[in-house]
Enzyme design. Structure first.
Site, PDB file in Angstrom:
ATOM      1  N   LYS A  33      -0.339 -23.029 -20.253  1.00  0.00           N
ATOM      2  CA  LYS A  33      -0.361 -24.209 -19.390  1.00  0.00           C
ATOM      3  C   LYS A  33      -1.546 -24.132 -18.426  1.00  0.00           C
ATOM      4  CE  LYS A  33       2.588 -22.139 -15.826  1.00  0.00           C
ATOM      5  NZ  LYS A  33       3.765 -22.322 -14.964  1.00  0.00           N
ATOM      6  N   TYR A 265     -20.605 -25.157   8.220  1.00  0.00           N
ATOM      7  CA  TYR A 265     -19.969 -26.147   9.081  1.00  0.00           C
ATOM      8  C   TYR A 265     -19.179 -25.506  10.219  1.00  0.00           C
ATOM      9  CZ  TYR A 265     -20.966 -29.555   5.416  1.00  0.00           C
ATOM     10  OH  TYR A 265     -21.584 -30.370   4.501  1.00  0.00           O
TER      11      TYR A 265
END
Length: 374
Positions: A33, A265
């Site tokens: 998956k 940032y």
């Protein structure tokens, strides 16, 4: 190469073989998956099959249908369904379907009538995880309804299954409680007349640590990809596993900055001295966790380095100190660790998460390069 995830398919084969050796007569399902936990759905499924995994497991039907479209035969189980999902397509593609409730059984019956062939179903019991699965007080009703559908030629009840909540915590009291509830659910189903081909409950940690949970089939998820599901107890090597993914990138820029220079940032990090910085062109859009800002480790220039400042969408910065590297040099973000590089578990620790998330979140912008393909 800006960046690439190198997937060692020989490691996948090795890990499935290691699981098979551990579980004896039980069959092995390779859970593929989420794009094989970020490693690549089809190549990893093929490698697992080559190593003797008799089953493949996916969460959603689209994954299972993609395996069939790629030519993968043999048993495939899919377990996460919502109303309106492609039940008929799955039945036509010979995909086993998990059923946790009466609504799902009704959709399976409708799809079986439309396709003209019976569906193979696995009835899932909620033994205590509290996610999908049928509660004990509804179990007999679901079993009886499934057997009626079987008598009508619409389904074959081929599996009974469940899932652990805390198998990665040996000694947790929920583990024996869940096993007892599952034994009871199986006994009740068999009393009603179910003759299952497979009973299965073991995920990767239970497969590796809880032999009494192996039943007829184990589901090898994270272990397939060589990452320890119990890192506080055992390394991959302790468990006979080999990590399959190496995440690498190329240095995009190198610069010298003065003491006190802010990076990225918010300027959450400033250089404490004049230093050299390397720019790595990977960011949270590629799956690098922002929570590992000023913490994530890499191997660059023969040494472990640390991310400084915030991880941005497309890039992060590494402090080199007095060392220097060149644009174009290789950065190993994580891998097996045999060259001194960090591991996925190291990044999980730096980000306050689990290694499952580290490997699974590596995005589609990072190409997969397959080693050991046959």
């Amino acid at each position: 190469m800006r960046a690439e995830a190198r997937i060692d398919l020989d490691a996948v084969r090795h890990n499935i073989t290691a699981v098979r050796d551990r579980v004896g007569a039980a069959q092995v399902m390779a859970v593929v998956k989420a794009d094989a936990y970020g490693h690549g759905l089809v190549p990893c499924a093929r490698a697992a099959r080559e190593a003797g995994a008799t089953w493949l497991g996916t969460a959603v039907p689209e994954e299972a249908l993609a395996l069939r479209a790629a030519g993968l035969d043999g048993r495939i189980l899919t377990w996460l369904w919502v109303p309106g999902d492609p039940f008929a397509d799955a039945i036509a593609a010979d995909i086993d379907i998990s059923v946790s409730a009466r609504w799902a059984l009704a959709e399976v019956e409708t799809a079986a009538r439309a396709t003209g062939r019976p569906a193979r179903v696995h009835l899932k019991a909620d033994t205590g995880l509290g996610r999908n699965g049928c509660q004990p007080h509804d179990w007999d009703d679901l079993v009886e309804a499934a057997l009626k559908a079987e008598a009508d030629g619409l389904v074959h009840v081929v599996g009974l299954w469940s899932h652990f909540a805390c198998a990665d915590e040996p000694g947790h009291p929920s583990v024996p409680r869940q096993l007892a509830v599952f034994h009871d659910a199986v006994a009740r189903a068999e009393q009603h007349g179910v003759v299952p081909e497979v009973r299965h409950m073991a995920n990767s940690p239970a497969t590796l640590l809880l032999p009494e949970s192996h039943f007829d089939l184990v589901r090898s998820g994270l272990a397939t990809y060589g990452v320890s599901p119990v890192p506080d107890l055992h390394s991959p090597a302790d468990l006979g596993l080999r990590p399959a993914m190496t995440l690498a990138a190329t240095v995009a820029n190198v610069k010298h900055v003065a003491e006190g220079h802010g990076v990225s940032y918010g300027h959450t990090w400033h250089s404490e001295r004049a230093t050299n910085l390397a720019l790595v062109p990977l960011g949270y859009a590629d799956g690098i966790p922002r929570h590992a800002s000023s913490a994530g480790p890499v191997l660059l220039g023969g040494r472990r380095r640390t991310v400084v400042g915030r991880v941005a969408m497309d890039q992060f910065v590494v402090d080199l100190g007095g060392d220097t590297v060149e644009p174009g040099d290789e950065v190993l973000v994580f891998g097996p660790g045999d060259r001194g590089e960090p591991t996925a578990e190291d990044w999980a620790q730096a980000a306050g998460t689990i290694a499952y998330e580290i490997v699974t979140r590596i995005g589609a912008r990072v190409p997969r390069v397959y080693l050991g393909a046959r």
